[in-house]
Design a protein around this motif. Structure first.
Motif, PDB file in Angstrom:
ATOM      1  N   VAL A 273      -0.440  -3.238  12.783  1.00 59.87           N
ATOM      2  CA  VAL A 273       0.202  -1.928  12.918  1.00 59.87           C
ATOM      3  C   VAL A 273       1.295  -1.970  13.986  1.00 59.87           C
ATOM      4  O   VAL A 273       2.404  -1.452  13.791  1.00 59.87           O
ATOM      5  N   LEU A 279       0.241   0.503   8.012  1.00 62.24           N
ATOM      6  CA  LEU A 279      -1.092   1.066   8.218  1.00 62.24           C
ATOM      7  C   LEU A 279      -2.148  -0.008   8.022  1.00 62.24           C
ATOM      8  O   LEU A 279      -1.967  -0.941   7.232  1.00 62.24           O
ATOM      9  N   ARG A 301      -3.192   3.631  12.751  1.00 66.70           N
ATOM     10  CA  ARG A 301      -1.831   4.077  12.481  1.00 66.70           C
ATOM     11  C   ARG A 301      -0.963   3.855  13.718  1.00 66.70           C
ATOM     12  O   ARG A 301      -1.469   3.734  14.849  1.00 66.70           O
TER      13      ARG A 301
END
Length: 307
Positions: A273, A279, A301
């Motif tokens: 990430v 993601l 995230r």
């Protein structure tokens, strides 16, 4: 969407399973059933663990009277890539008629001076009682470490630096092929600084860290790490256990997950990430489709507030 799927070793041999071919085939069929829906809608690259399988082969090699010296871990890793890759490819072929499926035996570059060679931490093979573990350590010269209530062999696990076959993987994916690759973290090799010649090393690369690197090099949109728990937990196995359903890389690292279990998975998700802005998610195999659609698992995230 291009998704790199990292299957835990438990997907093929769960704790307590006998390492028979029929048992592994049954587990592979379960794996493919869980992934088939994703494969219809997305471009998949599948990688997998090999801890139980490489441990079994290492034991067989160490006790084979026909061998003067047991096979090294890099060669045993290549064997497991072929075996597990074949099981997955056949099952995927049956579940996805007309789809191109390929298993690619894959090499992972590591540094010869990686500190991991002096500090083995990667579990391979089956779980033993303490007395048997001590006997094996004396007889085979193996390092043993506690894994839950038992003991398992531990081997060096250097950090992956690159995937040798990246360009070949791009070509396969661009041709519409569903690829199985980098099993067991890939075959660990070092490259000569001048000639580039490859040499196998006695180690096992962490599958999840290789999956993160693979996803980065293949420009994947999503890294999906599948294991035997529905999500990441803080205080796992204690009265304070709490699910983590959404986290940034910093939040995931700050939870301090154990190196021998959830730690590498959390680190792999965080790295992907951070480096790509994509993601990642961690969750249970049977919920693969739901995880990608944000209905299960732990989503990792980017920290948009920190930009």
């Amino acid at each position: 969407m291009r998704i790199v799927v990292a299957l835990g070793g438990n997907a093929l041999l769960r704790r307590g399973d006998r390492p028979d071919a029929a048992v592994q085939q049954e587990n592979v069929d379960r794996v493919v059933t869980a992934l088939a829906a994703l494969a219809h809608d997305h471009e998949l690259v599948i990688t997998h663990g090999n801890g139980p399988q490489i441990g079994l082969l290492a034991m067989e090699s160490a006790t084979d009277p026909a061998l003067t010296v047991p096979y090294p871990l890099d060669m045993l890793g290549a064997e497991t890539q072929g075996m597990i890759g074949a099981l997955l490819a056949r099952a995927l072929h049956n579940a996805l008629p007309g789809r191109r499926i390929a298993t690619l035996v894959t090499h992972t570059l590591v540094r010869a001076d990686d500190p991991a060679f002096a500090r083995p931490t990667k579990f391979v093979g089956q779980v033993y009682g303490q007395d048997v573990a001590k006997a094996l350590a004396r007889r085979r010269g193996w390092r043993m470490g506690r894994d839950g209530k038992g003991w398992r062999r531990v081997v060096p696990s250097p950090i992956p630096q690159g995937i040798v076959e990246t360009e070949t993987l791009h070509e396969l994916l661009n041709g519409g092929t569903l690829v199985i690759c980098a099993g067991g973290g890939g075959i660990p090799v070092t490259a000569d600084r001048d000639s580039g010649a490859l040499t196998g090393v006695e180690a096992v690369v962490d599958k999840d860290l290789t999956a993160a690197l693979l996803a980065e090099e293949l420009k994947a949109d999503f890294l999906l790490i599948l294991t035997d728990v529905p999500c990441v937990y803080t205080g796992y196995g204690t009265p304070d256990q709490r699910p983590v359903l959404d986290a940034t890389p910093d939040e995931l690292r700050g939870a301090g997950f154990p190196e021998g279990s959830m730690g590498p998975k959390a680190e792999a998700a965080a790295r992907f990430v951070e480096r790509t802005g994509g993601l990642a998610a961690i969750g249970a195999l049977d919920a693969a489709y739901e995880i990608v659609h944000a209905r299960s698992g732990t989503l990792v995230r980017p920290d948009l507030d920190g930009e």
